[in-house]
Every structure is written in C-alpha cells, then in structure tokens.
Design an enzyme around this catalytic site. Structure first.
Site, PDB file in Angstrom:
ATOM      1  N   TYR B 101      -3.107 -29.210 -40.156  1.00  0.00           N
ATOM      2  CA  TYR B 101      -3.534 -28.719 -41.475  1.00  0.00           C
ATOM      3  C   TYR B 101      -5.010 -28.365 -41.409  1.00  0.00           C
ATOM      4  CZ  TYR B 101      -5.088 -28.882 -46.349  1.00  0.00           C
ATOM      5  OH  TYR B 101      -5.654 -28.576 -47.561  1.00  0.00           O
ATOM      6  N   GLU B 190      -6.245 -22.075 -47.291  1.00  0.00           N
ATOM      7  CA  GLU B 190      -5.533 -23.211 -46.711  1.00  0.00           C
ATOM      8  C   GLU B 190      -4.464 -22.737 -45.734  1.00  0.00           C
ATOM      9  OE1 GLU B 190      -4.029 -27.007 -48.973  1.00  0.00           O
ATOM     10  OE2 GLU B 190      -2.380 -25.578 -48.902  1.00  0.00           O
TER      11      GLU B 190
END
Lengths: 289, 383
Positions: B101, B190
């Site tokens: 991530y 993101e």
C-alpha cells in the site's frame, strides 16, 4: 486594546480598483479604518476617492506607511499577493479571496510562518475590532464594542452570533473570521492565544464547524494555557459524511471531524458548547453578569 | 473532485508509474472487443466513485473475450452503494505475489503532504492502522523542501521491503507519486494494492485520486472528466445553476446565505424536531436571480413540504432576496409550499416591507432563526 486590528492599523487594499475591493475598502474607511493605500499593478499614481494607488506593496509601505494588507484579488493571483505583502514587510495579511488552490496555500503557509507575519484567511470575512478598525466584509453595524472575543471559521454564522450578542447588550473586542479552507493562515489556537493576552477581552467564543481537527486542538490548548472563560458553538451536526458543505474545509471523512466528536472534545476540556446560536449568546450573557 | 480508477491510472501513467494496459467499455460488446485487443485473461472492473466494489461483485476475472462479455453483462447496471455502474475498465489480468500500500495525502492538520506505506496492502488501510500500527510507515514532506530521495528510502526501508529490485522500483514510484500529487493539485493519491508480480515487477493495480476543485483551472483536461451522472441529479442541476446544494433526507427545504449559517440552519431545523431536506448556500452575492435558481433547485426534491429562508445580510442585501422570492413565486409553481422567511442584516427592514406589501398567502415572516425553524417544521407537518 483588541487584537490584530486597532487604532494603529494602516491598511493597504490589494485590488482597491476592482469592484469588490473598492466597495468594501471604502466601506472599511467609512467605518473609521485608516485606509492609507491601494495596490494595483499598472495603476500607480491614480487614486480611489482620494486613496493613493501604488504599483507594488513595497511602495505602499514606503510611501504610505502601510502595515496591514487586505487582499481582494482573484484566486489565481491571490497567493502572489500574499507573498508580495509578506516580503514587503507587512505585519498582518488578511485574505478574503476564496478558491485559492490548496497546494499553493500549503507552500505559502510554510513561508509566512517562518517570517513571523500574522496571516488571516483565505476564504474568510476578515477582522473587525469594533470602534477601532474593520478590514474585510463583516457588516460592522451589527456589532458593538465590548469584552467578547469571537473567532470563527464562518462568515454569516459569525454575524448571526454577533447579532444575538448585541440583542443581549453585549459587545466584542475583536471578531476574527479565520476562514473555511483546508489551509488557513491562523488557527483557532493562534487567535485564542492573542485573545488570552488581550486586556479588553474578558471571554472567548469559538465558532467551529465539521472537518479537520482545529477545534480539538483548540480544546487542548485552552485547557493548558487559557485562564479566560471559553464557550463554543459547532455547526454541521446534520451533515452527511463525505460531503462538502460549501466551505472547502467542511468535509467529514471517517469518524474524525464530526460535529459530535468536536463537541465531546470541547466538553471534555470543560468548554461549554451551545446547541443553537441563540443559546450560545445566552450562555455568554449569563457568564458575564 | 474524485477521479475514477481509469482516470487516476491515466495520470499515474503520465508520471511514469507502471499500470496494466486496459480499455474502457460501456456495453458487453465493447468489453468483448477490449478483451480481444488486450489478449489473454482480463479483469472487468466497475468504475464507480465509492469503495467496496469488489465485495459488491463489481470486479471479476474473465478468461477469454466471451467470458469478458458475460462478466460485463453481470456488472453493468449493478448498484454499488447507490452508484449505478455505467462504465467498465477492462484490464490485462496480473498475477499477484505480494500486495503493498502506498499513498500521499494532504494532511491539513500538519499542513504538509503525508506519505503512508505498508507491505500489508490489499485491505482497508484503516484496518492496518488499527490492528498493526507498527507496520504502517508515515512520513511528512515539507512542501518547500519538496520530494527528496531520502523520503523514498525511509518508506521502503522502514516498511521492511527486502528485495533490492523491489526497493528500487518502489522508491521510483514514491517519487513519481509525489510528482503526480503536486502537478495535478491532488488532495489524495492512493495505490492499493501496489503489487509485486511473480516476475518481480511492481505496479499500481488500483488508483484513488482526488483533485482539489480550486486547482482545476490549471488542469482543464482533468476538469472535463467530471461525470455529471455520478452525482445526485438534483446536485448536478444545482451545479449547473451555480448553487451550492447537498441533498439530505427530510421535508424542510433550507436556504441560507453562507456555508456556516447554512449548516447551522440545518442543525437548528433538526433541533426544532424537523427533518431538513437539504443544505443550500445562496452564496455571498444573493441576487434576485440567484434566489430564483436556488428555489428551483430545492423544489426539484419531491419530499420538500415547507421552505425556510434564513438570511443574514452582509454582502447579501435582504431587499434583493425578497425580490427574488417574489420573482420565484411568479415564475415557478410555488403555491403548494409554505415559505418561512427570516431576514436580518443589510436592508432587512426594506426586505420585510417588500414581502409584507406583496401580501402573498404562503409567505410566513418570522423574526428570529429559532422561531423561523420551528414554524417551518410545523408547516411541513401540516402542509
């Protein structure tokens, strides 16, 4: 005494020749504010109702002794105007302009904080010290001079609460609209620190809204550093998560930043929170009697 | 402004972040054609501006073009958290060895961009933050210093990435993501998951990208990506009319000038026992024409039973608002709505007089915000 603006304020308006700048700048002067100059590149040497116009802020500082800048220029030029004022040695910069890109403000913030400039806004109604000076768009006639320091993220809601106070015979030391953007020059904490040090201010009212964590930070600061009574109002209890409510900053993401969360944080530090603007004014009245 | 996955990936591609090749499709036939062009297995992905699309059945693997057509038929029209799927992103399927991530967000509290990285990707980042906070590396960047390579090193080493090739690829992506963040005026960039394939290649398998509305004038191509069908139809209409409007789920239409007073008015209506139908900010100008537009927006909501005007004039002049209300009564069919009007501030007296002289039956003046809210709530019940 009051804070930010007082009888020593010498105001320069960036954008005095534009329609908004002219209307409000002259209104501020009519209130008694010492409006010493306007700045519009290319219009140096002209005047607006007797107020001299300069090409640059530096010339307005040298030629007219300006120490406070009020910015009314359009969003894409406003950050430049902030930097120009800071670099010209202006002590206090108040920016009314809305829709300034957040990244531009992020960089500007790191810069002017390092220079020691007091910055209010952007996207704010300005600052009013009743009986002394007014810089911005706050309708001064609904406020009177007194001991209540008022700091708010909103414009019209501030007028509403000021009006309720006036109805109860209460006046203000200074009203500060810090602005509704994600990055503003002064936080609640910055302004509350000034009110605490100000002799005229007897009690502080904080008017917050959903989004961010500035109210929570203010609550912690008040508990540690503030001896004067502080009361609060928070707007946005009925706001749905993930939606922007007009102010770019007023968005709730996840669990933090809700009105309920802010109310609880304030109350946990002993700060009473009114349910309606009317109730807040009544709470102020009962504290000051 | 939130971007769709495929739009965010377009921006990723522009700064050099590796993404899989893909095509847009709005019909099952287009999905089949896209799969033919891409070759091999593909993933059919619903393009919606909400989370949880995988769990809702909005992301499916297809082995061949015929399968892609069938999967597209399943997904198109699906309702995911109130968002109907109209567009699909058909992308070459990737084999996944590991899921990481990486994000950079606008941290308004710290007033700095904030990087977050963890090797525990593919799940909700909030969950990682709660369950294994030590696995999540957080790092602020000074916006004046800008991105420096040490930032990437801190994230990669701090996150415990051990393979030197992965370290190098991720470090490059960190720099590219920061560039995208600044160049496109982003509030959030993101990548979840950031995958490592069995061949050791690192790439962005998904994108979440939010652009600052105030920065859109610098990115006209991105501004054009706004999808009017993604928002509530009344909110889209409001945007066209330049009225700030958020739909809520009640029956008292609320109209105020200014965002703060607007939010407060909504709260006070709820406090008075009512259910606000909307948030609506008339804005600072408050011209008569603006009032007509705002009333047209509010009355598109069929649930509305009464309307509460709460105006505190500053720049806004109450006489202008009063004229706007009367103009709206003439031009729109407003007869079924009781309208409670509270005017204070600039030219309030003139405004009240204009309304009084007009003598309209469905206009109910009130002196204070609280009384106005109570009256509007009462009238919503009896209208």
């Amino acid at each position: 005494m009051a804070i930010i603006l007082d009888n020593d304020t010498r105001l320069v308006v960036a954008g005095l020749t534009g329609s908004e700048g002219r209307f409000h700048g002259l209104r501020n002067r009519a209130y008694g504010t010492n409006l010493v100059a306007g700045v519009t590149p290319g219009k140096g040497g002209q005047d607006v109702e007797g107020v001299p116009i300069f090409d640059t802020v530096a010339e307005a500082v040298d030629g007219a002794g300006a120490n406070t800048s009020l910015i009314f220029v359009p969003a894409r030029f406003a950050v430049d105007a902030i930097y120009e004022a800071v670099d010209a040695g202006i002590d206090t910069v108040i920016c009314i302009t809305e829709h300034i890109p957040a990244h531009d403000m992020l960089r500007a913030y790191r810069y002017f904080r390092g220079q020691g400039t007091t910055m209010i806004g952007p996207n704010c109604p300005g600052v009013l010290s009743p009986g002394k000076a007014n810089a911005g768009i706050i309708p001064a006639e609904i406020f009177s001079e007194g001991g209540v320091g008022l700091v708010s993220r909103s414009g019209t809601l501030t007028y509403q609460i000021g009006h309720e106070l006036t109805q109860l015979g209460l006046g203000n030391s200074t009203i500060v609209g810090i602005g509704g953007d994600p990055v503003v020059g002064s936080s609640f904490v910055d302004v509350i620190e000034k009110f605490e040090a100000d002799e005229q201010t007897e009690l502080i009212v904080l008017v917050g809204e959903i989004g961010g964590d500035e109210e929570e930070k203010a609550a912690a600061y008040v508990a540690e550093h503030v001896t004067k009574p502080v009361l609060a109002y928070i707007a946005g209890f009925s706001a749905p998560p993930g939606k922007t409510m007009g102010h770019a900053g007023a968005i709730i993401s996840g669990s933090s930043g809700t009105a309920q969360g802010k109310k609880e944080a304030l109350e946990a530090r002993g700060i009473e929170v009114g349910t309606t603007p009317t109730e807040v004014a009544q709470m102020v009245a009962s504290r000051l009697k | 402004m939130d971007l769709y996955e495929y739009q965010g990936k377009d921006l990723f591609r522009r700064v050099g972040i590796p993404v899989s090749e893909g095509r847009l499709a709005t019909t099952p036939e287009e999905a089949r054609q896209a799969a033919e062009e891409l070759g091999g297995p593909v993933v059919v992905k619903a393009q919606v501006l909400t989370g949880g699309r995988g769990k809702a059945g909005g992301v499916k693997l297809a082995s061949d073009p015929a399968d892609a057509e069938a999967k597209a038929r399943d997904i198109l029209g699906l309702d995911i958290n109130g968002h109907v799927v109209r567009t699909l992103w058909i992308e070459q399927a990737s084999d996944i060895e590991r899921e990481y991530y990486l994000s950079v967000t606008f941290d308004r509290g710290a007033k700095k961009p904030l990087f977050m990285f963890t090797t525990q990707g593919g799940v909700e980042i909030e969950q990682v933050a709660e369950e294994s906070p030590d696995a999540l590396v957080r790092l602020h960047v000074d916006p004046l210093e800008g991105f420096q390579p040490w930032v990437a090193r801190r994230l990669v080493y701090g996150g415990g990435v051990e393979d030197p090739s992965e370290q190098k690829q991720i470090a490059a992506i960190v720099g590219q993501l920061y560039r995208a963040f600044v160049e496109f005026d982003a509030m959030l960039c993101e990548i979840n998951p950031l995958i490592v394939t069995p061949d050791g290649e690192v790439k962005a398998l998904d994108s979440k990208f939010t652009v600052d509305d105030s920065g859109l004038f610098r990115h006209p191509d991105v501004a054009e990506w706004r999808d009017p069908t993604a928002a509530d139809p009344i909110e889209t209409f409001a945007r066209e009319k330049h009225v700030t409007y958020v739909k809520l789920d009640g029956d008292v239409g609320v109209l105020a000038n200014g965002a703060g007073l607007g939010m407060s008015t909504v709260d006070v209506v709820a406090h008075a026992g009512g259910r606000p139908a909307n948030f609506c900010d008339l804005g600072g100008g408050g011209s008569a024409e603006g009032v007509v537009d705002a009333l047209e927006v509010i009355t598109r909501d069929e649930q509305v039973r009464s309307i509460f005007f709460n105006i505190f004039g500053g720049i806004t002049r109450c006489d202008e608002v009063a004229r706007g209300i009367l103009a709206a009564l003439d031009r729109l069919d407003m007869s079924k709505y009781p309208i409670v009007v509270r005017l204070d501030g600039t030219n309030a007296e003139e405004g009240r007089q204009i309304l009084a002289e007009a003598g309209r039956e469905n206009i109910h003046p009130e002196a204070t915000m609280l009384d106005g809210a109570r009256r509007a709530v009462e009238l919503a019940g009896t209208a």
